[in-house]
Design a protein around this motif. Structure first.
Motif, PDB file in Angstrom:
ATOM      1  N   MET A  36       4.328  -2.684   3.445  1.00  0.00           N
ATOM      2  CA  MET A  36       3.134  -3.434   3.069  1.00  0.00           C
ATOM      3  C   MET A  36       2.109  -3.474   4.199  1.00  0.00           C
ATOM      4  O   MET A  36       0.906  -3.294   3.993  1.00  0.00           O
ATOM      5  N   ARG A  85       3.771   4.580   3.053  1.00  0.00           N
ATOM      6  CA  ARG A  85       2.924   3.400   3.175  1.00  0.00           C
ATOM      7  C   ARG A  85       2.541   2.912   1.779  1.00  0.00           C
ATOM      8  O   ARG A  85       2.545   3.685   0.811  1.00  0.00           O
ATOM      9  N   ALA A  86       2.205   1.630   1.694  1.00  0.00           N
ATOM     10  CA  ALA A  86       1.799   1.068   0.414  1.00  0.00           C
ATOM     11  C   ALA A  86       0.417   1.575   0.026  1.00  0.00           C
ATOM     12  O   ALA A  86      -0.463   1.755   0.873  1.00  0.00           O
ATOM     13  N   ASP A  88      -3.155   0.918  -2.240  1.00  0.00           N
ATOM     14  CA  ASP A  88      -3.933  -0.299  -2.483  1.00  0.00           C
ATOM     15  C   ASP A  88      -3.274  -1.135  -3.583  1.00  0.00           C
ATOM     16  O   ASP A  88      -3.205  -2.364  -3.491  1.00  0.00           O
ATOM     17  N   ARG A  91      -0.126  -2.805  -2.251  1.00  0.00           N
ATOM     18  CA  ARG A  91      -0.377  -3.982  -1.414  1.00  0.00           C
ATOM     19  C   ARG A  91      -0.678  -5.217  -2.259  1.00  0.00           C
ATOM     20  O   ARG A  91      -0.569  -6.350  -1.776  1.00  0.00           O
ATOM     21  N   GLU A  94       1.819  -8.250  -2.391  1.00  0.00           N
ATOM     22  CA  GLU A  94       2.000  -9.307  -1.387  1.00  0.00           C
ATOM     23  C   GLU A  94       1.981 -10.701  -2.015  1.00  0.00           C
ATOM     24  O   GLU A  94       2.845 -11.534  -1.697  1.00  0.00           O
TER      25      GLU A  94
END
Length: 225
Positions: A36, A85-86, A88, A91, A94
């Motif tokens: 994240m 990687r996350a 958009d 993310r 979260e």
């Protein structure tokens, strides 16, 4: 291996149920948590997602990549390092993690056992950051996981603005008058437990450079909240 059917295939149009088709498998949300804030290599994820096997991690990464939650990137270095990687959209999970954490905390048995990863404890800080009218001195926070051999270190910037603490990935661009280097679990026990700061310093699990009082004030804010 039994065939897995989705909620949609069972005729359930609930979007929460369909979201579970993407992140409801064991470890999927934990993998999303670990990418994240900071991209991770496969080996990093294998170390930080406790209990997962290489084959299961490979399968979960493939599924999360295919669904668009995370993405694989090849770095332009000599080793052509692959990181995850996350996205958009990923993310956006979260707030889901925040809500789950708050929900668990409000339950009858909120105590937990085990340790924390650097990004895990920072996400917890972002979830539990107290509103405050006090000004918090900028702080450079460097966390590692002492449970992991040759653990990489991750840097974060702690600041306050408009009565709210913020914790963001990456060290402050202009530096900070105070810095903390700590094991992630030891740092979490200072913020959310009852470990005295002096005890963590004595074992060198927490090392402060600069204004110690500023660090003690930050810890006090979380404990008061």
């Amino acid at each position: 291996m039994p065939i897995k059917h989705t909620y949609a295939e069972h005729g359930d149009a609930c979007r929460a149920a369909n979201a579970l088709d993407i992140v409801g498998d064991r470890w999927s949300l934990i993998i999303a948590r670990e990418v994240m804030l900071s991209p991770k290599r496969f080996a990093d994820l294998l170390a930080s997602v406790r209990g997962i096997t290489p084959s299961v991690l490979t399968e979960r990464l493939r599924a999360l990549t295919g669904s668009g939650v995370i993405e694989k990137v090849v770095l332009p270095d000599l080793g052509r390092t692959r990181i995850y990687r996350a996205t958009d959209w990923g993310r956006g999970l979260e707030p889901v993690l925040e809500s789950l954490g708050r929900w668990y905390t409000s339950g009858p048995e909120p105590q937990t056992e085990g340790g924390m990863t650097p990004d895990g404890v920072v996400l917890a800080m972002r979830t539990m950051a107290p509103a405050t009218s006090a000004s918090v001195a900028p702080l450079a926070l460097v966390l590692y996981d002492e449970r992991v051999t040759d653990s990489p270190s991750f840097g974060y910037a702690v600041t306050s603005a408009d009565g709210r603490l913020t914790v963001t990935p990456g060290l402050p661009a202009s530096g900070a008058p105070t810095s903390v280097r700590a094991d992630a679990t030891a740092w979490s026990e200072l913020l959310f437990g009852s470990t005295p700061l002096a005890s963590a310093e004595a074992t060198e699990q927490v090392v402060i450079a600069g204004d110690r009082d500023a660090v003690a004030d930050l810890i006090g804010l979380f404990r008061a909240g």
